[in-house]
Scaffold this active site. Structure first.
Site, mmCIF file in Angstrom:
data_model
loop_
_atom_site.group_PDB
_atom_site.id
_atom_site.type_symbol
_atom_site.label_atom_id
_atom_site.label_comp_id
_atom_site.label_asym_id
_atom_site.label_seq_id
_atom_site.Cartn_x
_atom_site.Cartn_y
_atom_site.Cartn_z
ATOM 1 N N GLU A 111 -7.742 -29.029 22.111
ATOM 2 C CA GLU A 111 -7.492 -28.530 20.766
ATOM 3 C C GLU A 111 -6.172 -27.759 20.741
ATOM 4 O O GLU A 111 -5.781 -27.155 21.742
ATOM 5 C CB GLU A 111 -8.642 -27.623 20.311
ATOM 6 C CG GLU A 111 -9.946 -28.364 20.075
ATOM 7 C CD GLU A 111 -9.803 -29.483 19.054
ATOM 8 O OE1 GLU A 111 -9.402 -29.208 17.912
ATOM 9 O OE2 GLU A 111 -10.082 -30.647 19.401
ATOM 10 N N GLY A 133 -16.273 -35.729 7.666
ATOM 11 C CA GLY A 133 -16.286 -35.794 6.203
ATOM 12 C C GLY A 133 -14.943 -35.453 5.595
ATOM 13 O O GLY A 133 -14.689 -35.740 4.425
ATOM 14 N N ASN A 146 -7.096 -54.409 -43.186
ATOM 15 C CA ASN A 146 -6.127 -53.329 -43.118
ATOM 16 C C ASN A 146 -6.873 -52.025 -43.378
ATOM 17 O O ASN A 146 -7.492 -51.865 -44.425
ATOM 18 C CB ASN A 146 -5.036 -53.541 -44.163
ATOM 19 C CG ASN A 146 -3.927 -52.534 -43.973
ATOM 20 O OD1 ASN A 146 -3.045 -52.686 -43.135
ATOM 21 N ND2 ASN A 146 -3.985 -51.465 -44.744
ATOM 22 N N ARG A 199 -10.109 -22.775 4.382
ATOM 23 C CA ARG A 199 -8.663 -22.858 4.097
ATOM 24 C C ARG A 199 -8.363 -23.547 2.768
ATOM 25 O O ARG A 199 -7.241 -23.511 2.285
ATOM 26 C CB ARG A 199 -7.946 -23.544 5.265
ATOM 27 C CG ARG A 199 -7.966 -22.668 6.514
ATOM 28 C CD ARG A 199 -7.521 -23.430 7.727
ATOM 29 N NE ARG A 199 -6.101 -23.739 7.669
ATOM 30 C CZ ARG A 199 -5.505 -24.595 8.474
ATOM 31 N NH1 ARG A 199 -6.192 -25.230 9.394
ATOM 32 N NH2 ARG A 199 -4.219 -24.831 8.356
ATOM 33 N N TYR A 236 -22.516 -40.546 -38.484
ATOM 34 C CA TYR A 236 -23.548 -39.652 -37.962
ATOM 35 C C TYR A 236 -24.090 -38.792 -39.087
ATOM 36 O O TYR A 236 -23.332 -38.121 -39.804
ATOM 37 C CB TYR A 236 -22.913 -38.778 -36.871
ATOM 38 C CG TYR A 236 -23.862 -37.900 -36.113
ATOM 39 C CD1 TYR A 236 -25.043 -38.411 -35.592
ATOM 40 C CD2 TYR A 236 -23.572 -36.565 -35.894
ATOM 41 C CE1 TYR A 236 -25.916 -37.592 -34.876
ATOM 42 C CE2 TYR A 236 -24.417 -35.748 -35.168
ATOM 43 C CZ TYR A 236 -25.601 -36.261 -34.660
ATOM 44 O OH TYR A 236 -26.441 -35.460 -33.950
HETATM 45 C C1 UD1 Z 1 -11.239 -31.635 14.410
HETATM 46 C C2 UD1 Z 1 -11.169 -31.960 15.914
HETATM 47 C C3 UD1 Z 1 -9.723 -32.243 16.293
HETATM 48 C C4 UD1 Z 1 -9.178 -33.360 15.447
HETATM 49 C C5 UD1 Z 1 -9.359 -33.055 13.966
HETATM 50 C C6 UD1 Z 1 -9.021 -34.281 13.171
HETATM 51 C C7 UD1 Z 1 -12.944 -30.746 17.067
HETATM 52 C C8 UD1 Z 1 -13.253 -29.549 17.878
HETATM 53 N N1 UD1 Z 1 -11.669 -30.842 16.657
HETATM 54 O O1 UD1 Z 1 -10.502 -30.431 14.200
HETATM 55 O O2 UD1 Z 1 -9.627 -32.596 17.652
HETATM 56 O O3 UD1 Z 1 -7.811 -33.568 15.761
HETATM 57 O O4 UD1 Z 1 -10.725 -32.712 13.660
HETATM 58 O O5 UD1 Z 1 -9.007 -34.008 11.790
HETATM 59 O O6 UD1 Z 1 -13.804 -31.582 16.840
HETATM 60 N N2 UD1 Z 1 -17.995 -29.505 10.838
HETATM 61 C C9 UD1 Z 1 -19.386 -29.359 10.824
HETATM 62 N N3 UD1 Z 1 -19.950 -28.362 11.533
HETATM 63 C C10 UD1 Z 1 -19.237 -27.486 12.281
HETATM 64 C C11 UD1 Z 1 -17.817 -27.643 12.311
HETATM 65 C C12 UD1 Z 1 -17.247 -28.660 11.576
HETATM 66 O O7 UD1 Z 1 -20.071 -30.143 10.159
HETATM 67 O O8 UD1 Z 1 -19.835 -26.623 12.903
HETATM 68 C C13 UD1 Z 1 -17.373 -30.592 10.046
HETATM 69 C C14 UD1 Z 1 -16.457 -30.074 8.971
HETATM 70 O O9 UD1 Z 1 -17.114 -30.056 7.714
HETATM 71 C C15 UD1 Z 1 -15.341 -31.106 8.944
HETATM 72 C C16 UD1 Z 1 -15.372 -31.751 10.301
HETATM 73 O O10 UD1 Z 1 -16.590 -31.364 10.909
HETATM 74 O O11 UD1 Z 1 -15.572 -32.092 7.939
HETATM 75 C C17 UD1 Z 1 -14.222 -31.322 11.186
HETATM 76 O O12 UD1 Z 1 -14.234 -29.925 11.351
HETATM 77 P P1 UD1 Z 1 -12.908 -29.063 11.232
HETATM 78 O O13 UD1 Z 1 -13.291 -27.644 11.407
HETATM 79 O O14 UD1 Z 1 -12.154 -29.429 10.028
HETATM 80 O O15 UD1 Z 1 -12.155 -29.533 12.559
HETATM 81 P P2 UD1 Z 1 -10.592 -29.551 12.847
HETATM 82 O O16 UD1 Z 1 -10.164 -28.189 13.204
HETATM 83 O O17 UD1 Z 1 -9.881 -30.219 11.767
#
Ligand code: UD1
Ligand code: CA
Length: 469
Positions: free
Chosen positions: A163, A112, A386, A24, A396
């Site tokens: 979720e 992250g 000045n 996104r 250089y």
């Molecule tokens: C997630 C939470 C949600 C929470 C929100 C807060 C879950 C299912 N949902 O949703 O409840 O309110 O964060 O911001 O946990 N990532 C991985 N591997 C994966 C999927 C994600 O490393 O397979 C990492 C992504 O890089 C990201 C973080 O996990 O940094 C969160 O994933 P994202 O897909 O952004 O979750 P949200 O939909 O925001």
């Protein structure tokens, strides 16, 4: 962590989920490398987590791993990289990291893309988790759209996390959200993860499902409410990133104002690093600070300036559109408008640098002035000199850099070309338009230019009636 408690400090294993591009964001840069307040999102999390002194910090990355590792190369020593080849969900991501985690630890899961979580909230969360209990960081937010909701029972205990996509209309009205950050004892984590299914709207293995599973198996789940909603703000889109940036900047501006700095418009100031200021400084609109900046008392910074990694003494005035980087500027100096002060510039008291003047690795003694259009690179100037408009140090030779040394009370005339290595001694004078290649001794006049010749009665070709055909 109290020294009174019998319980020894917990062994923390930090797991930061950072895999995937973050589609996104519509970017070629992995999401966790986008910047907030001048730093990658992931760097914010890593810096904060380091304060908790975890046993190790596991960072889960996917196909974009090479880019992430390169950007955080300087932090490599504190990171255990974990690869999650396919992004099957947050539970699956944590599972990849658990292989490297032993028993007896408290696993602190972080996202992250949630950059502003504080050390205080994290350590409170770790403290609250116990042998048979999980702690989840939550927050009350005005707009919970898109986030996981915390479902509590009649007694107020956490039952599960739902979720957005899987929530009923009633559940969607809940304003307590899941930050995604939680602390779980390592013994129970592995077991809970193995029970998570992908039977949901996104067909992903949700980490959030471990809460409901835990509850059903008699494991307690408690919540730790973050003091501030920004702390738990997650970044999925560029709109969210810019909103969090502004909100964060507003706070940094407020802190500066509380310390006695006047800010023309807190909405138009950006601090990408750390600024400390004395009292009665004034910062006009559209100023950017980067890295570590220290301002004395009564410093004024006009609009459009970028000040990086520099110290400005009491009463320094920086006029509009001036760039100051890696400089030490003593009290009473004036810089700009439109000046470029580059790394290694050291200005003593009351130095004046005017428009279109560039300095680099230059020391200027007290009261010395370069008011217009000059380049002073690899140059040491004494006091009360000045420097005329158009003066250039030729530092250089195509292979090496050389130094220009200028004594005290030297007058360098307009458009002087100073070919380094070069010495111009105290009280010397350089004639305007000179190219100076040899030492000018104390008190002498250096002239290095062709003499003017006037031709009597000369007429331009047009006046001579030349036939151009
Ligand atoms: C997630 C939470 C949600 C929470 C929100 C807060 C879950 C299912 N949902 O949703 O409840 O309110 O964060 O911001 O946990 N990532 C991985 N591997 C994966 C999927 C994600 O490393 O397979 C990492 C992504 O890089 C990201 C973080 O996990 O940094 C969160 O994933 P994202 O897909 O952004 O979750 P949200 O939909 O925001
Ligand atoms: Ca997210």
């Amino acid at each position: 962590m109290s020294s009174l408690g019998a319980e020894p400090d917990k062994k923390i294993e930090a797991v930061i989920l950072a895999a995937g591009w973050g589609t996104r964001m519509a970017s070629k840069l992995p999401k966790v490398l986008h910047h907030l307040a001048g730093q990658e999102l992931l760097r914010h999390v890593l810096t904060t987590v380091a304060h908790l002194e975890p046993e190790s910090t596991h960072v889960v990355v996917g196909f974009e791993a090479a880019q992430v590792r390169e950007a955080l190369d300087d932090m490599n020593g504190q990171i255990t990289w974990v690869t999650q080849e396919q992004q099957l969900g947050t539970a699956h991501a944590v599972q990849q990291a658990t292989q490297g985690i032993g028993k007896g630890a408290t696993v602190l899961v972080l996202l992250g893309d949630v950059p502003l979580i504080t050390e205080e909230t994290l350590s409170a969360c770790v403290e609250q988790a116990a042998d048979n209990s999980i702690c989840v960081v939550t927050a009350e937010v005005a707009n919970p759209d898109g986030l996981g909701r915390i479902i509590r029972n009649a007694e107020g205990a956490i039952e599960k996390i739902v979720e957005q996509q899987d929530a009923t209309d009633d559940e969607r009205r809940i304003t307590e959200i899941n930050s995604g950050i939680m602390a779980i004892p390592s013994e129970i984590l592995v077991d809970l993860l193995s029970q998570v299914s992908s039977d949901n709207a996104k067909k992903e293995y949700y980490l959030t499902d471990i809460v409901g599973i835990a509850k059903a198996s008699g494991i307690e789940v408690t919540g730790m409410k973050a003091a501030d909603a920004d702390e738990v703000s997650g970044i999925n889109t560029r709109q969210q990133l810019s909103a969090l940036e502004r909100s964060h900047q507003r706070k940094l501006a407020r802190k500066l104002m509380a310390g006695g700095t006047a800010i023309a418009d807190p909405e138009r100031l950006d601090i990408r690093g750390e600024v400390t200021a004395g009292v009665d400084c004034f910062i006009d609109v559209n100023v950017i600070f980067e890295g570590e900046v220290v301002l004395g008392d009564g410093v004024s910074i006009a609009s459009g300036c970028v000040i990086s990694n520099s110290r400005l003494g009491n009463g320094v005035r920086v006029e509009p559109h001036t760039v100051v980087d890696g400089a030490s500027v003593a009290k009473g100096c004036t810089l700009g408008p439109f000046a470029r002060i580059r790394p290694g510039t050291v200005l003593d008291e009351n130095v004046k640098i005017g428009n279109f003047v560039e300095t680099k690795k230059a020391t200027l003694g007290r009261g010395t002035k370069a008011n217009h259009l000059a380049y002073l690179g690899d140059a040491n100037l004494g006091e009360d000199c000045n420097v005329g408009a158009g003066t250039v140090t030729c530092n250089y030779d195509g292979a090496e850099k050389h130094t220009t040394k200028i004594g005290n009370e030297v007058f360098v005339g307009t458009n002087a070309t100073l070919v380094a290595p070069l010495d111009i001694e105290d009280n010397a004078f350089v004639a305007a338009g000179s190219t100076i290649t040899k030492t000018v001794e104390a008190g002498d006049l250096g002239v290095g230019r062709g003499r003017q010749k006037n031709i009597k009665g000369w007429r331009p070709p047009s006046a001579r009636g030349t036939d151009k055909g």
